[in-house]
Design a protein around this motif. Structure first.
Motif, short mmCIF file in Angstrom:
data_model
loop_
_atom_site.label_atom_id
_atom_site.label_comp_id
_atom_site.label_asym_id
_atom_site.label_seq_id
_atom_site.Cartn_x
_atom_site.Cartn_y
_atom_site.Cartn_z
N ILE A 1 -2.50 10.43 -0.47
CA ILE A 1 -2.36 10.06 -1.88
C ILE A 1 -3.04 11.14 -2.72
CG2 ILE A 1 -2.82 8.31 -3.63
CD1 ILE A 1 -3.04 6.28 -1.27
N PRO A 2 -2.29 11.81 -3.60
CA PRO A 2 -2.89 12.85 -4.44
C PRO A 2 -3.91 12.26 -5.43
CG PRO A 2 -0.49 13.04 -4.41
CD PRO A 2 -0.84 11.72 -3.78
N SER A 3 -4.74 13.11 -5.96
CA SER A 3 -5.73 12.72 -6.97
C SER A 3 -5.06 12.03 -8.14
CB SER A 3 -6.44 13.98 -7.50
OG SER A 3 -7.05 14.68 -6.46
N ASN A 4 -5.73 11.02 -8.68
CA ASN A 4 -5.37 10.33 -9.92
C ASN A 4 -4.03 9.60 -9.91
OD1 ASN A 4 -7.79 11.15 -11.29
ND2 ASN A 4 -6.91 13.20 -11.33
N VAL A 5 -3.45 9.35 -8.74
CA VAL A 5 -2.20 8.58 -8.66
C VAL A 5 -2.56 7.11 -8.45
CG1 VAL A 5 -0.10 8.17 -7.31
CG2 VAL A 5 -0.87 10.52 -7.76
N PRO A 6 -2.09 6.21 -9.34
CA PRO A 6 -2.38 4.78 -9.17
C PRO A 6 -1.79 4.27 -7.86
CG PRO A 6 -1.49 5.24 -11.35
CD PRO A 6 -1.31 6.49 -10.54
N HIS A 7 -2.56 3.43 -7.17
CA HIS A 7 -2.10 2.89 -5.89
C HIS A 7 -2.79 1.56 -5.59
CE1 HIS A 7 -5.59 5.48 -5.09
NE2 HIS A 7 -5.87 4.67 -4.07
N SER A 8 -2.15 0.78 -4.72
CA SER A 8 -2.71 -0.49 -4.24
C SER A 8 -2.21 -0.73 -2.83
CB SER A 8 -2.29 -1.65 -5.16
OG SER A 8 -0.89 -1.84 -5.09
N PHE A 9 -2.93 -1.59 -2.10
CA PHE A 9 -2.57 -1.94 -0.73
C PHE A 9 -2.67 -3.45 -0.57
CE2 PHE A 9 -4.00 2.41 -0.32
CZ PHE A 9 -3.26 2.95 0.71
N THR A 10 -1.76 -4.04 0.21
CA THR A 10 -1.84 -5.44 0.60
C THR A 10 -1.64 -5.52 2.10
OG1 THR A 10 -0.98 -6.20 -1.53
CG2 THR A 10 -0.85 -7.75 0.32
N SER A 11 -2.56 -6.18 2.78
CA SER A 11 -2.49 -6.32 4.23
C SER A 11 -1.38 -7.29 4.61
CB SER A 11 -3.83 -6.82 4.77
OG SER A 11 -3.73 -7.07 6.16
N LEU A 12 -0.55 -6.89 5.55
CA LEU A 12 0.55 -7.73 6.01
C LEU A 12 0.23 -8.48 7.30
CD1 LEU A 12 3.50 -5.28 5.29
CD2 LEU A 12 2.66 -7.17 3.86
N GLU A 13 -0.93 -8.12 7.92
CA GLU A 13 -1.29 -8.74 9.19
C GLU A 13 -2.79 -9.03 9.21
OE1 GLU A 13 0.34 -6.76 12.71
OE2 GLU A 13 1.59 -5.57 11.35
N GLU A 14 -3.16 -10.05 9.96
CA GLU A 14 -4.57 -10.39 10.14
C GLU A 14 -5.27 -9.27 10.89
OE1 GLU A 14 -7.87 -12.64 9.48
OE2 GLU A 14 -5.87 -13.08 8.74
N GLY A 15 -6.44 -8.86 10.39
CA GLY A 15 -7.24 -7.86 11.08
C GLY A 15 -6.76 -6.43 10.93
N THR A 16 -5.98 -6.17 9.88
CA THR A 16 -5.53 -4.79 9.64
C THR A 16 -6.74 -3.89 9.46
OG1 THR A 16 -3.40 -5.41 8.69
CG2 THR A 16 -4.31 -3.30 7.99
N ILE A 17 -6.69 -2.71 10.08
CA ILE A 17 -7.76 -1.73 9.93
C ILE A 17 -7.18 -0.48 9.28
CG2 ILE A 17 -9.43 -0.24 11.12
CD1 ILE A 17 -9.60 -2.41 13.30
N ASP A 18 -7.79 -0.09 8.17
CA ASP A 18 -7.39 1.08 7.38
C ASP A 18 -8.58 2.03 7.32
OD1 ASP A 18 -6.63 2.93 5.44
OD2 ASP A 18 -6.50 1.46 3.83
N LEU A 19 -8.44 3.21 7.90
CA LEU A 19 -9.48 4.23 7.85
C LEU A 19 -9.07 5.26 6.82
CD1 LEU A 19 -12.04 5.59 8.97
CD2 LEU A 19 -10.57 6.68 10.69
N ASP A 20 -9.87 5.39 5.76
CA ASP A 20 -9.56 6.32 4.67
C ASP A 20 -10.56 7.46 4.63
OD1 ASP A 20 -7.56 4.57 3.94
OD2 ASP A 20 -8.56 3.83 2.15
N PHE A 21 -10.06 8.67 4.34
CA PHE A 21 -10.91 9.83 4.07
C PHE A 21 -10.66 10.26 2.64
CE2 PHE A 21 -10.23 10.06 8.65
CZ PHE A 21 -11.52 10.25 9.11
N PHE A 22 -11.71 10.64 1.95
CA PHE A 22 -11.62 11.07 0.56
C PHE A 22 -12.28 12.42 0.39
CE2 PHE A 22 -11.91 6.46 0.66
CZ PHE A 22 -10.89 6.05 -0.17
#
Length: 141
Positions: free
Chosen positions: A103-124
């Protein structure tokens, strides 16, 4: 690009880019041993920052959402388990385990989990100063 290439490439960049050795200490962390902060109903976050970047390890219950927000940091999101519905700018997509999105800088975004126990590892990059100083408020909206 394939997630099997992106994850090692990002880790290589984070680990081997030139840094001032005096400005940064080596940190060895065990994810499960880090403090898990409940940042909203159904989402916990473990995070750490270095001098140039931040990572966030999110565990999400099914239906939990990260509200629409943006920040000056580039974001690399790796779904390690489960799946999410992501709205990024004008694009809506499903991201499954083993997939990633940049995701580029300053782009609006959102996430919704579709499964129980979803793991999202983000680097910034650069590091999340708003997380460090406690001014990130998009979960309070």
């Amino acid at each position: 690009m394939n997630a099997n290439f992106i994850v090692p490439a990002c880790l290589f960049w984070l680990l081997f880019k030139p840094v001032n050795a005096e400005a940064q200490q080596v940190k060895h962390l065990v994810i499960e041993g880090m403090e898990a902060k409940a940042i909203s109903d159904g989402i916990t976050l473990r995070s750490e920052s270095g001098s140039s970047g931040t990572f966030g390890y999110f565990v999400m219950k099914k239906g939990a959402s990260v509200p629409v927000h943006s920040h000056p940091n580039e974001q690399y999101s790796f779904i390690l388990k489960g799946s999410v519905k992501a709205s990024i700018g004008d694009t809506v997509m499903i991201i499954k385990a083993g997939e990633t999105v940049v995701i580029p800088s300053n782009v609006p975004h959102s996430f919704t989990s579709l499964e129980e126990g979803t793991i999202d590892l983000d680097f910034f990059a650069p590091r999340r100063e708003d997380w460090i100083n406690g001014t990130a408020d998009y979960f309070k909206k």
